[in-house]
Design an enzyme around this catalytic site. Structure first.
Site, PDB file in Angstrom:
ATOM      1  N   ARG A 110       0.843  -1.192   0.000  1.00 48.03           N
ATOM      2  CA  ARG A 110       0.000   0.000   0.000  1.00 48.03           C
ATOM      3  C   ARG A 110       0.886   1.252   0.000  1.00 48.03           C
ATOM      4  NH1 ARG A 110      -4.911  -1.112   0.459  1.00 48.03           N
ATOM      5  NH2 ARG A 110      -5.398   1.079   0.799  1.00 48.03           N
ATOM      6  N   ILE A 111       0.405   2.283  -0.679  1.00 45.97           N
ATOM      7  CA  ILE A 111       1.119   3.570  -0.696  1.00 45.97           C
ATOM      8  C   ILE A 111       0.514   4.430   0.415  1.00 45.97           C
ATOM      9  CG2 ILE A 111       1.687   5.620  -2.067  1.00 45.97           C
ATOM     10  CD1 ILE A 111       2.710   3.085  -3.392  1.00 45.97           C
ATOM     11  N   HIS A 128      13.100  -1.755  -1.873  1.00 44.59           N
ATOM     12  CA  HIS A 128      12.508  -1.819  -3.207  1.00 44.59           C
ATOM     13  C   HIS A 128      13.398  -2.703  -4.083  1.00 44.59           C
ATOM     14  CE1 HIS A 128      10.235  -0.582  -6.702  1.00 44.59           C
ATOM     15  NE2 HIS A 128      11.392  -0.449  -7.334  1.00 44.59           N
TER      16      HIS A 128
HETATM   17  C1  GRF Z   1      10.301  -7.853  -2.012  1.00 45.41           C
HETATM   18  O1  GRF Z   1      10.940  -8.097  -3.229  1.00 45.41           O
HETATM   19  C2  GRF Z   1      10.287  -6.373  -1.711  1.00 45.41           C
HETATM   20  O2  GRF Z   1      11.418  -5.707  -2.162  1.00 45.41           O
HETATM   21  C3  GRF Z   1       9.088  -5.924  -2.475  1.00 45.41           C
HETATM   22  O3  GRF Z   1       8.136  -6.931  -2.252  1.00 45.41           O
HETATM   23  C4  GRF Z   1       8.810  -8.186  -2.085  1.00 45.41           C
HETATM   24  C5  GRF Z   1       8.273  -8.798  -0.826  1.00 45.41           C
HETATM   25  O4  GRF Z   1       8.587 -10.152  -0.736  1.00 45.41           O
HETATM   26  N1  GRF Z   1       8.678  -4.602  -2.069  1.00 45.41           N
HETATM   27  P1  GRF Z   1       8.347 -10.978   0.613  1.00 45.41           P
HETATM   28  O5  GRF Z   1       6.871 -10.864   0.981  1.00 45.41           O
HETATM   29  O6  GRF Z   1       9.235 -10.370   1.680  1.00 45.41           O
HETATM   30  O7  GRF Z   1       8.742 -12.370   0.272  1.00 45.41           O
END
Ligand code: GRF
Length: 217
Positions: A110-111, A128
């Site tokens: 969510r943003i 990210h």
């Molecule tokens: C990760 O790649 C994170 O960078 C991105 O969403 C993914 C989450 O993966 N924002 P998980 O739920 O921690 O396996």
């Protein structure tokens, strides 16, 4: 809306920073943070795991580790803007209840509105799956592959009012290999994330000014 940028306090291993990890999905990033905490005394401690649904797979990691975990689904409010603000109020309420000092987003899909960001600016970080400023948004791996990138990676950054635009804290690179599909690249980047994020959180808790000084000085 420009809120004050307030860093967390400088913590110690005997009085670690209280962090909340926010997730939406499987929580492999969360699991890496919890595993890192178990290895030796750290400068942070996860006190709360929050998800935006009761179904987020990652809530199980928190339960297994004996850490309080709460699913907060969107409230039933017809007006979308009011719904979003109310949801953030509920999240904020729990974060305050647990005396949260730093929020680590780990696959939280969510943003946040500027109203929420303003309350936590400097104490709200995200990971990210790209080398920002390249490939912001929800489709980083697809965009990297479509662009013919030969290097990708992950970025830990402070969250500001934009989408993946906040001040960069740390980054880690991985190669993009010939024939990679989205899943291949995602797995390689996730392995880098799992090494980078816990260490970065620990480094912030130990010396919050470090990354700011380096960029401003
Ligand atoms: C990760 O790649 C994170 O960078 C991105 O969403 C993914 C989450 O993966 N924002 P998980 O739920 O921690 O396996």
């Amino acid at each position: 809306m420009e809120g004050l940028f307030t860093l967390p306090r400088k913590a110690s291993t005997s009085d670690p920073l209280r962090i909340a990890v926010l997730i939406s999905g499987g929580g492999s990033g969360l699991a890496s943070i919890l595993a890192y905490e178990l290895l030796e005394p750290r400068f942070f401690h996860t006190v709360l795991v929050l998800a935006d649904s009761h179904e987020a797979g990652g809530l199980g990691h928190a339960r297994k580790a004996g850490i309080d975990s709460i699913g907060i689904p969107l409230p039933r409010i017809a007006n979308k803007k009011e719904q979003r603000l109310k949801h953030e109020d509920l999240v904020h309420e729990q974060l305050k209840k647990y005396n949260t000092e730093l929020i680590a987003l780990a696959g939280y899909m969510r943003i946040f509105t500027p109203v929420f960001v303003e309350k936590w600016k400097g104490r709200l970080i995200n990971i990210h799956p790209s080398l920002l400023p390249k490939y912001p948004g929800a489709h980083a791996h697809r965009d990297a592959l479509a662009d013919g990138a030969v290097i990708s990676g992950c970025t830990v950054h402070f969250v500001d009012e934009g989408v993946d635009t906040g001040r960069i804290i740390t980054q880690s690179e991985v190669p993009v290999l010939t024939g990679d599909n989205i899943g291949d690249l995602q797995n390689r980047v996730k392995a880098a994330e799992h090494a980078l994020y816990p260490r970065t959180i620990d480094a912030i808790a130990k010396n919050p000014g470090l990354f700011i000084d380096r960029q401003d000085g």
